[in-house]
Write an enzyme that holds these catalytic residues in place. Structure first.
Site, short mmCIF file in Angstrom:
data_model
loop_
_atom_site.label_atom_id
_atom_site.label_comp_id
_atom_site.label_asym_id
_atom_site.label_seq_id
_atom_site.Cartn_x
_atom_site.Cartn_y
_atom_site.Cartn_z
N GLU A 1 4.98 62.21 34.95
CA GLU A 1 5.27 62.11 36.39
C GLU A 1 4.01 62.13 37.25
O GLU A 1 3.97 61.54 38.33
CB GLU A 1 6.20 63.24 36.82
CG GLU A 1 7.62 63.12 36.31
CD GLU A 1 7.83 63.76 34.95
OE1 GLU A 1 8.99 63.91 34.55
OE2 GLU A 1 6.82 64.10 34.29
N GLU B 1 12.71 66.38 29.61
CA GLU B 1 13.36 67.50 30.31
C GLU B 1 14.82 67.63 29.88
O GLU B 1 15.33 68.74 29.71
CB GLU B 1 13.27 67.29 31.82
CG GLU B 1 11.86 67.49 32.38
CD GLU B 1 11.79 67.23 33.86
OE1 GLU B 1 11.42 68.14 34.62
OE2 GLU B 1 12.10 66.08 34.28
#
Length: 698
Positions: free
Chosen positions: A127, A107
């Site tokens: 995640e 990210e």
């Protein structure tokens, strides 16, 4: 303390380097320094482009998980703030990725105009494995790079992607061999001097255009891609966040994503999944097996038996890069086994999870023999023969004669006494149990059974081999059934009586599915084969009237089209009147008065005895810690990962309630399986849980 972030110059290029070993995790201290370094490079008029790189063995491998739940996790500067800062820089920026860029690391790179990578590196958004979704724009930027369908695949899989594949997808802009930073400098200098820079990811929408006219079309994609995520919150949240890219601008979408992320972080499921994540790491810490204990060298593995289990073990070893010699009693059985292995690999090729070249390499590592002497040069030999102590005695007697000095001899046993098996040889220090789960080429768990005389370096070797073969190893002690099957027997102790007293197989299975299991015990029994348990009970002189009646009439389950259920299409279970007739007949013969049985009672009489048995296993030292038991059950038996394993779930559910109901059912049934473990009773009485017990013993 050394700086966590440094800036160097190569002419007009600023190289901002993160150095936060071991994996450059995005802890608060590092984020603070990185923010300052980027702000400085942004405002420096002599800097015309920026390279974001990392020292050590990897790019940013993710968030600092240890900060989850603390004030530091969301404190400024947070990760979304860092990405926003990168996106505010109008100079060309590039992330230079090596090792792994996972989760928050990937990210972070999305804030740059470009991403380049060292060949052989991997990127991903894992995640979901922690019961979370990307929380810093990953669900909003990935669809803008690769399209919403591909983005959802990447996010829901949670698996790292080779950068070569990510380059084809459009996540990575270039892949380099050689010095990554030098290549990244040359790459970004060319962009800066050319005067053209691609738009930031947040400003791209070409990959979304085909969906934005009718975003609700994406609901069918969501339904298909989340259908295997029964009972889990994070996959649904991820899908909704990806869909938000079609209905919201990126700022609204990021706000929506962040709300979902924050909600999940504090939820029971993510707490449970983070518990399992750390439990896997903890399971490799084995008493008496410190870093000073060196594993033995293993290059060639022998596998005795080319059946379903032996073939699966052989595939696991070949997948791990070992040469494998498979022994069968005759050529026909050997050829059949090798053909089964080849066809299993063909399925992987057809699905796209393996290419023909990879299959060829694995098959080349496999060889077959019908002669024990051909295993004489193996460093590790694993037998996967029939679960009978007499058969094991014969096999290990032969192995003792032909195996070289220092070779490790392992029994793939699910119940039998490993110390007794070791006694069939003159080398008990080289003997251990390796309990693989079927299908062994798929199932992750490996119970490593440590005998009373097993040498420490043998355990170290088994751990190393297991990891290399893609398994999650847990070391356990010797007892009947070890950890997993011993607890399974406790869970199953009331199975027949529940049916006799009024429950149907479908009702029991539904209670389990509603709890979160992928399937209930009777559907699982039909899938595995009712005959397996029947033959084990025959060998032990035991009987389960309902199951054994089905087996005696040839109703073995799905493979025969009939078992507890019927399978008219070969795979879908349909409640079967013949099974109910057997249940009611046996109940009548035993004088059992049938009644309605609630889901709560079903779970109390199955899961509570299992928890109780887990406590007894801890008392006896068969398992080192409660979290080891959780790893065994999540990865070997399908315990819902969103509940963190049986011992973690018991803590959340309340040990005092479990003790009270065990005592109730003990009085009602008179069965020993309800005899409360002293450890369980003590913890409940002190208001503690298994987690407290583990901390106190750490």
């Amino acid at each position: 303390m050394d700086d966590l972030v440094t800036t160097k110059r190569d002419g007009d290029i600023a190289i901002v380097t993160i150095d936060n070993p071991p994996v450059n995790a995005l802890g608060h201290a590092m984020r603070t320094e990185l923010h300052a370094a980027l702000e400085s490079a942004k405002t420096d008029n002599d800097v015309h482009a920026i390279v974001l790189a990392c020292a050590g063995r990897t790019f940013v491998a993710g968030a600092e998980i240890k900060e989850f739940g603390s004030d530091k996790a969301l404190a400024d500067p947070n990760l979304p703030g860092l990405i926003a800062l990168l996106e505010s820089i109008d100079k060309p920026t590039v992330a230079a990725i090596h090792g792994t860029a996972l989760g928050g690391g990937l990210e972070l790179s999305f804030g740059c105009h470009y991403r380049v990578a060292l060949a052989g590196s991997k990127v991903g958004l894992p995640e979901i494995n922690l019961g979370l979704i990307p929380g810093a724009g990953g669900t909003q930027r990935m669809p803008r790079l690769v399209g919403p369908e591909r983005a959802l695949d990447i996010i829901l899989s949670g698996k790292p992607i080779p950068v070569e594949a990510a380059h084809k997808d459009g996540v990575i802009d270039a892949v380099f061999e050689g010095d990554l930073v030098e290549n990244a400098i040359a790459f970004i200098r060319e962009k800066a001097e050319g005067g053209e820079t691609v738009a930031h990811i947040r400003d791209r929408d070409d990959k979304l255009a085909g969906w934005k006219d009718d975003p609700n079309r994406f609901d069918a994609v969501i339904a298909e891609k989340t259908k295997k995520s029964r009972g889990l919150d994070a996959p649904i949240a991820a899908a909704r966040a990806v869909k938000a890219t079609l209905t919201m601008d990126i700022d609204e979408g990021q706000k929506f994503e962040r709300e979902q992320f924050v909600k999940l972080v504090s939820g029971d499921q993510s707490v449970a999944q983070r518990h399992i994540f750390f439990a896997q790491r903890e399971a490799t810490k084995v008493p008496g097996i410190g870093k000073e204990v060196k594993a033995r060298t293993v290059k060639k593995v022998g596998v005795i038996g080319a059946g379903t289990m032996g073939g699966g073990i052989a595939m696991s070893m070949a997948n791990g890069g070992y040469d494998v010699a498979i022994l069968e009693m005759n050529q026909e059985a050997l050829d059949k086994g090798l053909d089964r292995v080849s066809k299993t690999y063909d399925i992987s090729v057809k699905r796209g999870s393996m290419n023909e070249d990879a299959k060829a390499k694995r098959m080349a590592r496999l060889s077959g023999t019908t002669t024990y002497g051909d295993l004489g040069d193996c460093d590790l030999i694993i037998e996967a023969v029939f679960e009978d102590i007499g058969v094991k005695e014969d096999v290990f007697g032969k192995l003792d004669k032909i195996a070289k000095d220092g070779a490790i001899l392992a029994s793939n046993t699910s119940y039998l006494d490993v110390d007794k098996i070791a006694g069939f040889t003159g080398r008990p220090q080289d003997i251990l149990g390796t309990h693989f789960f079927s299908p062994a080429n798929v199932m992750k768990l490996l119970e490593i059974v440590r005998g009373g005389k097993t040498a420490p370096d043998v355990i170290a070797t088994a751990l190393e081999v297991g990891k290399r073969a893609g398994k999650i190893p847990v070391v356990v002690g010797v007892c009947h059934g070890f950890v997993g099957n011993r607890m399974l027997e406790a869970r199953s102790a009331e199975a027949e009586d529940l049916l006799l007293e009024g429950a149907t197989p479908a009702e029991v299975d539904k209670a389990f599915r509603d709890f979160g299991w992928p399937m209930g015990p009777y559907q699982m029994s039909d899938l595995a084969g009712i005959d397996i348990g029947w033959r084990k009970r025959q060998a032990r002189g035991e009987r389960a009237e309902i199951a054994d009646t089905l087996a005696e009439q040839g109703d073995f389950g799905q493979k025969t089209g009939k078992g507890y259920y019927s399978y008219e299409d070969g795979r879908t279970p349909v409640p079967r009147s013949e099974t109910q007739d057997i249940i009611e007949r046996v109940a009548g013969e035993k004088g059992v008065e049938r009644r309605a049985i609630s889901d709560e009672e079903i779970l109390e009489r199955t899961l509570y005895p299992m928890i109780n048995e887990g406590a007894k296993i801890l008392e006896e030292g068969i398992a080192t810690r409660p979290s080891d038991i959780d790893v065994v059950w999540v990865y070997g038996y399908g315990f819902p990962v969103g509940k963190g394993g049986p011992m973690h779930w018991a803590d959340q559910h309340g040990l005092s309630k479990i003790v009270e109901r065990l005592e109730h059912w003990g009085k009602a049934t008179g069965k020993d399986v309800y005899a409360v473990s002293p450890l369980l009773k003590m913890l409940a009485g002190e208001g503690k849980g298994f987690a407290d017990y583990q901390k106190e013993r750490a």
